[in-house]
Motif scaffolding. Structure first.
Motif, PDB file in Angstrom:
ATOM      1  N   PHE A   1       0.822  -1.210   0.000  1.00 49.77           N
ATOM      2  CA  PHE A   1       0.000   0.000   0.000  1.00 49.77           C
ATOM      3  C   PHE A   1       0.856   1.261   0.000  1.00 49.77           C
ATOM      4  O   PHE A   1       0.559   2.229  -0.701  1.00 49.77           O
ATOM      5  N   VAL A   2       1.928   1.249   0.796  1.00 54.74           N
ATOM      6  CA  VAL A   2       2.817   2.411   0.828  1.00 54.74           C
ATOM      7  C   VAL A   2       3.488   2.609  -0.524  1.00 54.74           C
ATOM      8  O   VAL A   2       3.611   3.727  -1.025  1.00 54.74           O
TER       9      VAL A   2
ATOM     10  N   ALA B   1       0.801   4.131  -2.646  1.00 48.52           N
ATOM     11  CA  ALA B   1       0.270   5.427  -2.222  1.00 48.52           C
ATOM     12  C   ALA B   1       1.273   6.557  -2.425  1.00 48.52           C
ATOM     13  O   ALA B   1       0.895   7.657  -2.848  1.00 48.52           O
TER      14      ALA B   1
ATOM     15  N   LEU C   1       1.511   7.787  -6.044  1.00 49.11           N
ATOM     16  CA  LEU C   1       0.254   8.444  -6.416  1.00 49.11           C
ATOM     17  C   LEU C   1       0.135   9.807  -5.749  1.00 49.11           C
ATOM     18  O   LEU C   1      -0.349  10.770  -6.362  1.00 49.11           O
ATOM     19  N   PHE C   2       0.573   9.908  -4.498  1.00 52.53           N
ATOM     20  CA  PHE C   2       0.522  11.191  -3.809  1.00 52.53           C
ATOM     21  C   PHE C   2       1.391  12.227  -4.529  1.00 52.53           C
ATOM     22  O   PHE C   2       0.957  13.358  -4.782  1.00 52.53           O
TER      23      PHE C   2
ATOM     24  N   ILE D   1      -4.638   9.308  -3.808  1.00 52.44           N
ATOM     25  CA  ILE D   1      -4.407   8.079  -3.037  1.00 52.44           C
ATOM     26  C   ILE D   1      -5.698   7.478  -2.495  1.00 52.44           C
ATOM     27  O   ILE D   1      -5.659   6.411  -1.893  1.00 52.44           O
TER      28      ILE D   1
ATOM     29  N   VAL E   1      -6.341   3.889  -3.358  1.00 48.80           N
ATOM     30  CA  VAL E   1      -5.562   2.922  -2.580  1.00 48.80           C
ATOM     31  C   VAL E   1      -6.346   2.490  -1.342  1.00 48.80           C
ATOM     32  O   VAL E   1      -6.333   1.315  -0.952  1.00 48.80           O
ATOM     33  N   PHE E   2      -7.067   3.422  -0.727  1.00 45.33           N
ATOM     34  CA  PHE E   2      -7.871   3.085   0.446  1.00 45.33           C
ATOM     35  C   PHE E   2      -9.050   2.193   0.068  1.00 45.33           C
ATOM     36  O   PHE E   2      -9.473   1.344   0.859  1.00 45.33           O
TER      37      PHE E   2
END
Length: 252
Positions: free
Chosen positions: A108-109, A112, A115-116, A167, A170-171
């Motif tokens: 996930f990191v 994310a 994307l951030f 992001i 992603v959640f």
């Protein structure tokens, strides 16, 4: 670990993170000149086109120039030191995670963070068009005097908002992995996703800048459908594993 040991560990991690932030701010402070030149380019372009006395960046306080440099240094320092303080957070919570949770967290990191920064980059790219477009509505005889603090806050907030927006998919995937939402349930909300993405893009960009709004809305919609597709793929693999193990498949 005892509570006291956890507090000692937390203090150590916070000290390392704070030290990294200070070092990042020092580095960032040394490059504030090119950063200020870059973010004020739209103002300079307006001044070059309509006259130097028509558009300018102004400081309303004596300490304004220094304050702006410090704000830029702090923001850039956060980005520069991000690998260090992110690692400190990770190192603090990692002992309490299972191997499977660690693998998911890393994934996930890894998704994310790019994307951030992509969202921040989009914010940097569209902000000159927003400023130039809005300046085009200035009536004849009026001037555009941009307050330095408000000008920087606008750019910084635009970057942060777009970074967070990028992001959010992603959640959605995280909720799917956690078993909260299925891929089909996510996909069923595609109408609401399109409406929300369009409204968000309209709020993040000027009403008259239709091209930027459509581009931003399009990117957010593509990310939503990518998250839905990835979630459906995970659900398919989960059902396959359950079938192979003799368990009933999860409801779609």
């Amino acid at each position: 670990m005892s509570l006291g040991a956890h507090l000692v560990e937390l203090r150590k991690r916070l000290m390392y993170a704070a030290l990294a932030l200070v070092v990042g701010m020092v580095i960032a402070f040394l490059i504030t000149d090119p950063v200020i030149s870059f973010i004020t380019k739209p103002i300079n372009d307006i001044a070059a086109e309509r006259g130097e006395d028509v558009a300018a960046l102004v400081y309303s306080t004596i300490t304004g120039p220094f304050d702006m440099r410090m704000r830029i240094a702090f923001s850039l320092g956060l980005f520069i030191s991000a690998p260090v303080w992110l690692w400190q957070i990770w190192a603090f919570i990692m002992p309490g995670l299972t191997r499977k949770e660690i693998r998911y967290t890393i994934s996930f990191v890894a998704a994310a963070v790019p994307l951030f920064f992509a969202g921040c980059y989009v914010g940097v790219m569209i902000q000159p068009h927003i400023i130039e477009l809005m300046a085009g509505f200035t009536p004849e005889g009026a001037k555009n005097l941009f307050q330095a603090q408000e000008y920087y806050d606008f750019i910084f907030k635009l970057m942060i908002v777009l970074g967070i927006a990028f992001i959010l998919p992603v959640f959605l995937v995280a909720l799917n992995v956690a078993g909260v939402m299925s891929g089909k349930a996510i996909l069923k909300g595609w109408r609401w996703a399109i409406i929300i993405a369009t409204v968000f893009a309209a709020l993040a960009t000027p009403a008259a800048d239709v091209i930027s709004m459509l581009m931003l809305a399009g990117i957010l919609i593509v990310l939503f459908f990518a998250a839905a597709g990835l979630s459906m793929l995970f659900d398919r693999r989960k059902r396959k594993r359950n079938a192979e193990s003799g368990l009933l498949p999860d409801p779609a």
